[in-house]
Design a protein around this motif. Structure first.
Motif, PDB file in Angstrom:
ATOM      1  N   LEU A 107       0.823  -1.211   0.000  1.00  0.00           N
ATOM      2  CA  LEU A 107       0.000   0.000   0.000  1.00  0.00           C
ATOM      3  C   LEU A 107       0.855   1.258   0.000  1.00  0.00           C
ATOM      4  O   LEU A 107       0.494   2.264  -0.629  1.00  0.00           O
ATOM      5  CB  LEU A 107      -0.932  -0.008   1.219  1.00  0.00           C
ATOM      6  N   ARG A 108       1.999   1.192   0.681  1.00  0.00           N
ATOM      7  CA  ARG A 108       2.862   2.374   0.708  1.00  0.00           C
ATOM      8  C   ARG A 108       3.399   2.690  -0.685  1.00  0.00           C
ATOM      9  O   ARG A 108       3.543   3.863  -1.058  1.00  0.00           O
ATOM     10  CB  ARG A 108       4.036   2.154   1.668  1.00  0.00           C
ATOM     11  N   GLN A 109       3.696   1.658  -1.467  1.00  0.00           N
ATOM     12  CA  GLN A 109       4.169   1.887  -2.828  1.00  0.00           C
ATOM     13  C   GLN A 109       3.083   2.526  -3.687  1.00  0.00           C
ATOM     14  O   GLN A 109       3.373   3.379  -4.538  1.00  0.00           O
ATOM     15  CB  GLN A 109       4.613   0.563  -3.445  1.00  0.00           C
ATOM     16  N   GLU A 110       1.838   2.124  -3.469  1.00  0.00           N
ATOM     17  CA  GLU A 110       0.743   2.687  -4.248  1.00  0.00           C
ATOM     18  C   GLU A 110       0.283   4.034  -3.721  1.00  0.00           C
ATOM     19  O   GLU A 110      -0.184   4.876  -4.491  1.00  0.00           O
ATOM     20  CB  GLU A 110      -0.432   1.705  -4.250  1.00  0.00           C
ATOM     21  N   LEU A 111       0.405   4.244  -2.398  1.00  0.00           N
ATOM     22  CA  LEU A 111      -0.065   5.485  -1.755  1.00  0.00           C
ATOM     23  C   LEU A 111       1.052   6.069  -0.900  1.00  0.00           C
ATOM     24  O   LEU A 111       0.984   6.067   0.333  1.00  0.00           O
ATOM     25  CB  LEU A 111      -1.296   5.186  -0.895  1.00  0.00           C
ATOM     26  N   PRO A 112       2.123   6.581  -1.528  1.00  0.00           N
ATOM     27  CA  PRO A 112       3.300   7.024  -0.768  1.00  0.00           C
ATOM     28  C   PRO A 112       3.028   8.199   0.178  1.00  0.00           C
ATOM     29  O   PRO A 112       3.784   8.404   1.124  1.00  0.00           O
ATOM     30  CB  PRO A 112       4.302   7.414  -1.860  1.00  0.00           C
ATOM     31  N   ARG A 113       1.951   8.941  -0.026  1.00  0.00           N
ATOM     32  CA  ARG A 113       1.673  10.114   0.807  1.00  0.00           C
ATOM     33  C   ARG A 113       0.555   9.857   1.822  1.00  0.00           C
ATOM     34  O   ARG A 113       0.155  10.770   2.532  1.00  0.00           O
ATOM     35  CB  ARG A 113       1.302  11.304  -0.082  1.00  0.00           C
ATOM     36  N   ASP A 114       0.078   8.657   1.881  1.00  0.00           N
ATOM     37  CA  ASP A 114      -1.011   8.336   2.808  1.00  0.00           C
ATOM     38  C   ASP A 114      -0.445   8.192   4.221  1.00  0.00           C
ATOM     39  O   ASP A 114       0.299   7.261   4.521  1.00  0.00           O
ATOM     40  CB  ASP A 114      -1.690   7.038   2.367  1.00  0.00           C
ATOM     41  N   GLN A 115      -0.815   9.110   5.098  1.00  0.00           N
ATOM     42  CA  GLN A 115      -0.256   9.140   6.447  1.00  0.00           C
ATOM     43  C   GLN A 115      -0.722   7.948   7.285  1.00  0.00           C
ATOM     44  O   GLN A 115       0.034   7.414   8.102  1.00  0.00           O
ATOM     45  CB  GLN A 115      -0.651  10.455   7.146  1.00  0.00           C
ATOM     46  N   GLU A 116      -1.970   7.515   7.082  1.00  0.00           N
ATOM     47  CA  GLU A 116      -2.476   6.374   7.851  1.00  0.00           C
ATOM     48  C   GLU A 116      -1.713   5.099   7.484  1.00  0.00           C
ATOM     49  O   GLU A 116      -1.352   4.303   8.363  1.00  0.00           O
ATOM     50  CB  GLU A 116      -3.967   6.187   7.589  1.00  0.00           C
ATOM     51  N   VAL A 117      -1.446   4.899   6.198  1.00  0.00           N
ATOM     52  CA  VAL A 117      -0.682   3.740   5.758  1.00  0.00           C
ATOM     53  C   VAL A 117       0.718   3.783   6.356  1.00  0.00           C
ATOM     54  O   VAL A 117       1.226   2.773   6.866  1.00  0.00           O
ATOM     55  CB  VAL A 117      -0.625   3.678   4.213  1.00  0.00           C
ATOM     56  N   ALA A 118       1.348   4.943   6.304  1.00  0.00           N
ATOM     57  CA  ALA A 118       2.703   5.075   6.838  1.00  0.00           C
ATOM     58  C   ALA A 118       2.739   4.787   8.337  1.00  0.00           C
ATOM     59  O   ALA A 118       3.649   4.097   8.830  1.00  0.00           O
ATOM     60  CB  ALA A 118       3.233   6.482   6.557  1.00  0.00           C
ATOM     61  N   ALA A 119       1.741   5.284   9.073  1.00  0.00           N
ATOM     62  CA  ALA A 119       1.712   5.067  10.520  1.00  0.00           C
ATOM     63  C   ALA A 119       1.486   3.595  10.853  1.00  0.00           C
ATOM     64  O   ALA A 119       2.142   3.042  11.750  1.00  0.00           O
ATOM     65  CB  ALA A 119       0.608   5.928  11.141  1.00  0.00           C
ATOM     66  N   ASN A 120       0.569   2.955  10.155  1.00  0.00           N
ATOM     67  CA  ASN A 120       0.310   1.536  10.404  1.00  0.00           C
ATOM     68  C   ASN A 120       1.505   0.667  10.040  1.00  0.00           C
ATOM     69  O   ASN A 120       1.799  -0.321  10.721  1.00  0.00           O
ATOM     70  CB  ASN A 120      -0.926   1.087   9.618  1.00  0.00           C
ATOM     71  N   LEU A 121       2.201   1.030   8.972  1.00  0.00           N
ATOM     72  CA  LEU A 121       3.394   0.287   8.582  1.00  0.00           C
ATOM     73  C   LEU A 121       4.472   0.413   9.650  1.00  0.00           C
ATOM     74  O   LEU A 121       5.105  -0.580  10.040  1.00  0.00           O
ATOM     75  CB  LEU A 121       3.903   0.799   7.233  1.00  0.00           C
ATOM     76  N   SER A 122       4.675   1.610  10.150  1.00  0.00           N
ATOM     77  CA  SER A 122       5.679   1.831  11.193  1.00  0.00           C
ATOM     78  C   SER A 122       5.337   1.043  12.458  1.00  0.00           C
ATOM     79  O   SER A 122       6.209   0.415  13.080  1.00  0.00           O
ATOM     80  CB  SER A 122       5.767   3.327  11.506  1.00  0.00           C
ATOM     81  N   HIS A 123       4.062   1.036  12.825  1.00  0.00           N
ATOM     82  CA  HIS A 123       3.611   0.304  14.005  1.00  0.00           C
ATOM     83  C   HIS A 123       3.824  -1.194  13.841  1.00  0.00           C
ATOM     84  O   HIS A 123       4.337  -1.881  14.737  1.00  0.00           O
ATOM     85  CB  HIS A 123       2.133   0.613  14.263  1.00  0.00           C
ATOM     86  N   ALA A 124       3.442  -1.722  12.670  1.00  0.00           N
ATOM     87  CA  ALA A 124       3.577  -3.155  12.430  1.00  0.00           C
ATOM     88  C   ALA A 124       5.046  -3.574  12.423  1.00  0.00           C
ATOM     89  O   ALA A 124       5.410  -4.631  12.953  1.00  0.00           O
ATOM     90  CB  ALA A 124       2.909  -3.525  11.105  1.00  0.00           C
ATOM     91  N   ARG A 125       5.909  -2.753  11.858  1.00  0.00           N
ATOM     92  CA  ARG A 125       7.340  -3.070  11.837  1.00  0.00           C
ATOM     93  C   ARG A 125       7.906  -3.105  13.256  1.00  0.00           C
ATOM     94  O   ARG A 125       8.687  -3.996  13.614  1.00  0.00           O
ATOM     95  CB  ARG A 125       8.100  -2.029  11.014  1.00  0.00           C
TER      96      ARG A 125
END
Length: 505
Positions: free
Chosen positions: A376-394
């Motif tokens: 999702l980050r590759q498709e939506l690089p500016r989506d803040q919710e995606v970035a936050a969830n990715l950081s949390h999951a990592r």
């Protein structure tokens, strides 16, 4: 002053030699003069108009070609050659029904001439209408040249193979054979474009399915003398496939319109009538499900969407809708299962991927959540919710990952000995890669989940030999008894481990 005669479009034509003038300048059909002298219209001969039309046709200026042919036909309406040429211009404009009518008129004007039948047959062959093409190419005691005969046989053979593949639902072969029919000569066939679209649909490649059905519709499908494919009227088949694709991507109203058109064209075909009933049932179930969902009656909505899935068990939109209901009810395992099913039938379905990622977060399946949010980050690089969830999951993946499960290997001999000892997964990366740490954590999680598999990490700067000429990083490779059985990216790694390295119980 001698008047200048200018061809439409600006160029000067050799046809000027046939023009006569009075008072110094003339205006001819399709030409203009700048002289102020008295103008007397002079008409070009049909032969000259035909020649100009042919030149336009060669240059793919189909509208201009059509104008010149029509001017010539207005003078000599019974010339079958002019009508054949007009058909050629109409074909260039993809006005196929008119082109067919023009060919039939040419044949009626000269019923004992072979050339109009030959030209019509060649065009029908390009449309993939083999039987109709054969009737015209082998008519009046004539037969086509060897190259045309071979082309006719090749198209016929590939269409027959498409039919055989469709009967046994061998969609990969159907895709290959429909393409082969195209390259063999049926390069303007709406039904063969639809055939490729249906194959892609059944292979769960909806993007390509939509592309090919769009191309089929651009060629304005029509039926010449009840031409059929797969036992279905050819024109109906295009709408039949279009309806299935519309339904799969959630365009339910458009799906009903398309299948009703198919039924109007071929109401005797059981496939068409069955699909008409099925799509109507799916649309009704979807409508009721949406009504329940909007009223927050999520259990009833699940039931309605399930009724639609009972009719169409491969509809990704219905699976997503039901998964969304499960998420509202806090049933995350069920939401995850239906999201996976939606993505199975439509791998690029962004809404379903969002929902699967959220379900994995709720279920604390951090490696899977990281995989989904990375996509999702590759498709939506500016989506803040995606970035936050990715950081949390990592972060959660690093915190919970077991220690010391993945072995770092830099010696090529040891690398070869290890992969020869059984089932193994090797992770190739670079020290400078910012994703190295969390992807190593994914490997740790997988190593705990599959203890029978050996997990290795190779840093390419430390061992170019062990890296086996890999140029794209990061990359995973799977080995069994020393032989490589697959190369994978992270999103399909676990599936490939299950398929290639884990013996079924």
């Amino acid at each position: 002053m001698s008047g200048s005669r200018r061809k439409r479009g600006g160029g000067r034509s050799s046809a000027d030699e046939e023009c006569s003038t009075r008072g110094g300048s003339a205006s001819v059909s399709g030409y203009s003069s700048s002289s102020s002298a008295t103008v007397y219209p002079v008409q070009l001969s049909p032969a000259v108009l035909n020649k100009i039309g042919n030149d336009c046709l060669v240059n793919r200026d189909y509208n201009e070609a059509l104008r010149y042919y029509e001017e010539a036909i207005a003078i000599t309406p019974d010339d079958c050659k002019l009508h054949c040429n007009r058909a050629g211009a109409l074909i260039g404009l993809m006005r196929y029904p008119e082109a067919m009518a023009e060919f039939e008129l040419a044949i009626n004007l000269a019923p004992r001439r072979y050339q109009p039948r030959h030209d019509f047959g060649l065009w029908l062959l390009s449309l993939g209408q083999v039987e109709n093409a054969t009737d015209h190419l082998y008519s009046l005691g004539h037969k086509p040249d060897e190259a045309t005969s071979q082309k006719l046989e090749a198209v016929k053979e590939h269409i027959n193979k498409c039919t055989e593949a469709r009967i046994v639902e061998d969609w990969a072969t159907m895709k290959i054979e429909s393409k082969a029919a195209f390259t063999s000569g049926a390069d303007s066939s709406p039904q063969l474009f639809a055939c490729r679209a249906e194959a892609h649909l059944k292979l769960n490649d909806l993007e390509y399915a939509e592309t090919w059905i769009y191309i089929a519709r651009m060629h304005k499908p029509f039926t010449a003398r009840e031409s059929k494919i797969f036992g279905m009227v050819s024109e109906a088949y295009v709408f039949f496939v279009q309806a299935q694709i519309h339904s799969s991507v959630g365009k339910f109203a458009a799906a009903v319109t398309a299948i009703e058109k198919a039924a109007q064209i071929d109401n005797q075909n059981a496939e068409v009538t069955d699909e008409l009933e099925n799509i109507r049932l799916v649309v009704e179930a979807h409508k009721h499900g949406d009504e329940h969902f909007c009223s927050e009656r999520y259990e009833q909505a699940c039931t309605s969407y399930g009724e639609g899935l009972w009719v169409d068990s491969s509809n990704p939109v219905l699976y997503y809708n039901r998964a969304n209901c499960w998420s509202k009810l806090g049933e995350w395992e069920k939401s995850l299962a239906d999201s996976n099913r939606a993505l199975l039938y439509w791998p690029q379905y962004a809404k379903a991927l969002h929902l699967r990622a959220a379900s994995n977060i709720k279920l604390k399946r951090w490696a899977d959540a990281v995989r989904d949010y990375e996509i999702l980050r590759q498709e939506l690089p500016r989506d803040q919710e995606v970035a936050a969830n990715l950081s949390h999951a990592r972060a959660e993946l690093r915190r919970e990952a077991p220690e010391g499960k993945v072995e770092l290997v830099s010696d090529v001999e040891k690398f070869q000995a290890v992969i020869a000892s059984g089932e193994s997964v090797v992770y190739f990366n670079e020290l400078t890669n910012p994703e190295c740490a969390w992807m190593s954590s994914v490997m740790d999680t997988l190593s705990a989940k599959y203890p029978s598999v050996i997990f290795l990490k190779v840093v390419v700067e430390q061992s170019r030999a062990a890296a086996e000429n890999i140029t794209t990083l990061p990359r995973f490779r799977l080995y069994k008894d020393g032989s490589r059985v697959g190369t994978a990216t992270l999103d399909v790694l676990e599936i490939m481990i299950k398929d290639n390295l884990i013996d079924p119980i």
